[in-house]
Design a protein around this motif. Structure first.
Motif, short mmCIF file in Angstrom:
data_model
loop_
_atom_site.label_atom_id
_atom_site.label_comp_id
_atom_site.label_asym_id
_atom_site.label_seq_id
_atom_site.Cartn_x
_atom_site.Cartn_y
_atom_site.Cartn_z
N LEU A 111 0.81 -1.22 0.03
CA LEU A 111 -0.07 0.05 0.11
C LEU A 111 0.87 1.35 0.08
O LEU A 111 0.71 2.23 -0.67
CB LEU A 111 -0.84 0.06 1.13
CG LEU A 111 -2.04 -1.17 1.28
CD1 LEU A 111 -2.76 -0.95 2.52
CD2 LEU A 111 -2.99 -0.92 0.14
N GLU A 112 1.92 1.28 0.59
CA GLU A 112 2.76 2.34 0.85
C GLU A 112 3.50 2.63 -0.55
O GLU A 112 3.62 3.52 -1.04
CB GLU A 112 4.05 2.15 1.85
CG GLU A 112 4.57 3.43 2.20
CD GLU A 112 5.73 3.02 3.14
OE1 GLU A 112 6.90 3.41 3.36
OE2 GLU A 112 5.22 2.46 4.43
N GLN A 113 4.00 1.45 -1.36
CA GLN A 113 4.54 1.57 -2.41
C GLN A 113 3.49 2.28 -3.45
O GLN A 113 3.88 3.26 -4.26
CB GLN A 113 5.16 0.24 -3.11
CG GLN A 113 5.97 -0.05 -2.31
CD GLN A 113 6.67 -1.50 -2.55
OE1 GLN A 113 6.03 -2.10 -3.54
NE2 GLN A 113 7.78 -2.00 -2.15
N GLU A 114 2.20 1.74 -3.35
CA GLU A 114 1.19 2.39 -4.21
C GLU A 114 1.20 3.83 -4.12
O GLU A 114 0.90 4.55 -5.05
CB GLU A 114 -0.16 1.44 -4.17
CG GLU A 114 -0.05 0.09 -4.93
CD GLU A 114 -1.18 -0.77 -4.27
OE1 GLU A 114 -2.40 -0.15 -4.15
OE2 GLU A 114 -1.26 -1.88 -4.36
N ALA A 115 1.05 4.18 -2.80
CA ALA A 115 0.81 5.48 -2.58
C ALA A 115 1.94 6.53 -3.03
O ALA A 115 1.69 7.63 -3.57
CB ALA A 115 0.77 5.66 -0.99
N ASP A 122 1.11 11.97 -9.71
CA ASP A 122 0.45 13.42 -9.16
C ASP A 122 1.39 14.52 -9.65
O ASP A 122 1.13 15.60 -10.23
CB ASP A 122 -0.11 13.18 -7.98
CG ASP A 122 -1.49 12.69 -8.03
OD1 ASP A 122 -1.99 12.01 -9.08
OD2 ASP A 122 -1.92 12.40 -6.87
N LYS A 123 2.63 14.61 -9.07
CA LYS A 123 3.78 15.42 -9.10
C LYS A 123 3.80 15.73 -10.63
O LYS A 123 4.19 16.80 -11.14
CB LYS A 123 5.03 15.19 -8.27
CG LYS A 123 4.71 15.21 -6.86
CD LYS A 123 5.86 15.10 -6.13
CE LYS A 123 5.73 15.14 -4.67
NZ LYS A 123 7.03 15.04 -3.84
N LYS A 124 4.09 14.61 -11.35
CA LYS A 124 4.47 14.74 -12.66
C LYS A 124 3.55 15.37 -13.65
O LYS A 124 3.68 16.23 -14.31
CB LYS A 124 4.71 13.26 -13.36
CG LYS A 124 5.39 13.30 -14.66
CD LYS A 124 5.37 11.72 -15.10
CE LYS A 124 6.12 11.81 -16.55
NZ LYS A 124 6.45 10.46 -16.92
#
Length: 150
Positions: A111-115, A122-124
């Motif tokens: 879950l952390e990797q997905e986040a 989103d930043k890109k």
């Protein structure tokens, strides 16, 4: 078992750092069935993700381990066992907690990797939007300075 001994054992199994340095038991009886707990946990942890077919098996194992932990803790709470048996139960509980922790971490790491991947995407997108809005797009897009003949 004396009251203070029972309290001591119960405190030990509920202590937050109890699993630090604890080992997952090789074999343990869970719900009346012998389980190669250590090899099961290592087999699951060896994979980066839990395949969909294995997810149900892992969830079932965690549920059974939690139930077994509760039953062993209740044996200590009842105080109908010797102190030596209480120590063995406490050791088993800490081992079960260690196994549960290992299995839980596998799910949360994914879950952390997905986040993190979602945040990077989103930043890109945000940077691309800002470049376009400020007129800093590449020359081939037709919206940047190069297309204006500057």
């Amino acid at each position: 078992m004396k009251d203070f001994e029972r309290k001591q054992l119960l405190e030990r199994v509920e202590r937050e750092g109890a699993i630090v340095g604890a080992e997952i038991p090789d074999r343990i009886e869970v719900q009346g069935e012998e389980v190669d707990l250590q090899s099961f946990v290592f087999e699951i942890k060896r994979r980066d993700t839990i395949p969909p077919g294995e997810r149900e098996r892992v969830d079932s194992a965690k549920k059974n381990l939690r139930r077994e932990r509760l039953q062993r803790k209740q044996l200590i709470e009842d105080g109908d066992v010797s102190y030596e048996e209480g120590e063995r139960l406490a050791d088993a509980i800490v081992g079960i907690d260690r196994a549960l922790n290992a299995l839980e971490q596998l799910g949360s790491a994914n879950l952390e990797q997905e986040a993190q991947a979602k945040e990077a995407a989103d930043k890109k997108r945000w940077m691309k939007f800002l470049k376009k809005a400020l007129g800093h797009e590449e020359a081939d897009s037709g919206t940047g300075r190069a297309s204006r003949g500057l």
